[in-house]
Design a protein around this motif. Structure first.
Motif, PDB file in Angstrom:
ATOM      1  N   VAL A   8     -23.018  14.450 -24.002  1.00 50.41           N
ATOM      2  CA  VAL A   8     -23.302  14.965 -25.345  1.00 50.41           C
ATOM      3  C   VAL A   8     -24.416  15.998 -25.216  1.00 50.41           C
ATOM      4  O   VAL A   8     -25.374  15.804 -24.458  1.00 50.41           O
ATOM      5  CB  VAL A   8     -23.726  13.820 -26.301  1.00 50.41           C
ATOM      6  N   LYS A  98     -18.395  15.568 -25.151  1.00 52.78           N
ATOM      7  CA  LYS A  98     -17.933  14.937 -26.392  1.00 52.78           C
ATOM      8  C   LYS A  98     -18.249  15.810 -27.612  1.00 52.78           C
ATOM      9  O   LYS A  98     -17.403  16.034 -28.464  1.00 52.78           O
ATOM     10  CB  LYS A  98     -18.651  13.591 -26.528  1.00 52.78           C
ATOM     11  N   SER A  99     -19.466  16.293 -27.686  1.00 50.76           N
ATOM     12  CA  SER A  99     -19.823  17.142 -28.833  1.00 50.76           C
ATOM     13  C   SER A  99     -21.173  17.794 -28.591  1.00 50.76           C
ATOM     14  O   SER A  99     -21.923  17.408 -27.687  1.00 50.76           O
ATOM     15  CB  SER A  99     -19.853  16.327 -30.138  1.00 50.76           C
ATOM     16  N   ILE A 101     -24.533  18.464 -30.795  1.00 45.51           N
ATOM     17  CA  ILE A 101     -25.152  18.009 -32.044  1.00 45.51           C
ATOM     18  C   ILE A 101     -26.160  19.049 -32.523  1.00 45.51           C
ATOM     19  O   ILE A 101     -27.186  19.300 -31.874  1.00 45.51           O
ATOM     20  CB  ILE A 101     -25.820  16.628 -31.870  1.00 45.51           C
ATOM     21  N   TYR A 111     -25.506  23.632 -38.737  1.00 48.42           N
ATOM     22  CA  TYR A 111     -24.055  23.814 -38.565  1.00 48.42           C
ATOM     23  C   TYR A 111     -23.342  23.780 -39.920  1.00 48.42           C
ATOM     24  O   TYR A 111     -22.626  24.696 -40.267  1.00 48.42           O
ATOM     25  CB  TYR A 111     -23.479  22.738 -37.649  1.00 48.42           C
ATOM     26  N   GLU A 151     -21.266  29.133 -31.129  1.00 45.80           N
ATOM     27  CA  GLU A 151     -19.849  28.984 -31.445  1.00 45.80           C
ATOM     28  C   GLU A 151     -19.045  30.196 -30.970  1.00 45.80           C
ATOM     29  O   GLU A 151     -17.941  30.054 -30.441  1.00 45.80           O
ATOM     30  CB  GLU A 151     -19.673  28.766 -32.951  1.00 45.80           C
ATOM     31  N   GLU A 160     -13.507  24.288 -25.426  1.00 43.08           N
ATOM     32  CA  GLU A 160     -13.261  23.507 -26.639  1.00 43.08           C
ATOM     33  C   GLU A 160     -14.230  22.333 -26.695  1.00 43.08           C
ATOM     34  O   GLU A 160     -14.003  21.287 -26.078  1.00 43.08           O
ATOM     35  CB  GLU A 160     -11.810  23.014 -26.650  1.00 43.08           C
ATOM     36  N   ILE A 161     -15.316  22.540 -27.401  1.00 39.08           N
ATOM     37  CA  ILE A 161     -16.320  21.478 -27.581  1.00 39.08           C
ATOM     38  C   ILE A 161     -16.656  21.439 -29.068  1.00 39.08           C
ATOM     39  O   ILE A 161     -17.110  22.445 -29.631  1.00 39.08           O
ATOM     40  CB  ILE A 161     -17.607  21.757 -26.777  1.00 39.08           C
ATOM     41  N   PRO A 162     -16.427  20.303 -29.719  1.00 38.70           N
ATOM     42  CA  PRO A 162     -16.736  20.235 -31.149  1.00 38.70           C
ATOM     43  C   PRO A 162     -18.249  20.277 -31.411  1.00 38.70           C
ATOM     44  O   PRO A 162     -19.042  19.724 -30.633  1.00 38.70           O
ATOM     45  CB  PRO A 162     -16.143  18.894 -31.594  1.00 38.70           C
ATOM     46  N   ILE A 163     -18.627  20.960 -32.475  1.00 40.22           N
ATOM     47  CA  ILE A 163     -20.032  20.966 -32.913  1.00 40.22           C
ATOM     48  C   ILE A 163     -20.119  20.093 -34.159  1.00 40.22           C
ATOM     49  O   ILE A 163     -19.268  20.187 -35.056  1.00 40.22           O
ATOM     50  CB  ILE A 163     -20.507  22.394 -33.239  1.00 40.22           C
ATOM     51  N   VAL A 164     -21.118  19.232 -34.212  1.00 38.28           N
ATOM     52  CA  VAL A 164     -21.327  18.408 -35.413  1.00 38.28           C
ATOM     53  C   VAL A 164     -22.757  18.650 -35.907  1.00 38.28           C
ATOM     54  O   VAL A 164     -23.664  18.915 -35.118  1.00 38.28           O
ATOM     55  CB  VAL A 164     -21.108  16.898 -35.144  1.00 38.28           C
TER      56      VAL A 164
END
Ligand code: SF4
Length: 173
Positions: A8, A98-99, A101, A111, A151, A160-164
């Motif tokens: 992470v 995983k993401s 943060i 974000y 981004e 491809e890595i999600p941002i939260v």
């Protein structure tokens, strides 16, 4: 040696509140979510703090508009490129990121939301409409500049890595 291969990535102040503008930290050291991450076996990568690096530890609070210039954006990209290379290397070698943060509300690292004002600038001493300036600052549903550039880089390098977004004000104290 055991390793989870589960990473992470966190914005800097999630692990180190000292980088935040004085008076803005709602916690004492590191955010408690990092304990959950560690307890669940995640490896943690800490991004650099653009505001600390560019303005030092005694900076005032800013709004997004003040950072929305080519110099700040370029500096963010330069800070992020070494991390983009690391992300690429991990993802190519069977690691899962995983993401990422982010820190909601920040003009750099927000974000889902960031603080904004078109009137927050100028010399404050002798300012006759200071309260109007302060009251003009609002949260808007946009990204901060650092996360915006992050981004873009993820897209440019096909990562491809999600941002939260993490909202520290919603965390239990
Ligand atoms: S939100 Fe971003 S810019 Fe603000 S203190 Fe944290 S890491 Fe630094």
């Amino acid at each position: 040696m055991k390793r989870n291969r589960e990473i992470v990535v966190v914005c800097h102040c999630i692990l180190n509140c000292n980088s935040k503008v004085e008076g803005l930290s709602e916690f004492k050291g590191a955010q408690s979510i990092t304990i959950d991450l560690i307890n669940n076996g995640y490896e943690i990568i800490q991004l650099p703090c653009p505001e600390m690096i560019l303005y030092g530890i005694n900076g005032w609070g800013h709004v997004k508009e003040q950072f929305d210039n080519l110099f700040f954006r370029e500096q963010c990209r330069q800070m992020l490129i070494p991390y983009i290379r690391q992300f690429d290397e991990y993802l190519k070698n069977n690691y899962n990121i995983k993401s990422i943060i982010a820190v909601d509300g920040s003009p750099s690292c927000g974000y889902n939301k960031t603080c904004s004002s078109k009137n927050w600038f100028g010399e404050l001493s002798g300012c006759k409409d200071l309260m109007n300036k302060i009251n003009d600052i609002q949260m808007v549903e946009e990204k901060g500049i650092f996360i915006d550039e992050l981004e873009k880089l993820l897209n440019e390098y096909n990562l491809e890595i999600p941002i939260v977004g993490f909202d520290e004000l919603r965390e239990d104290k």
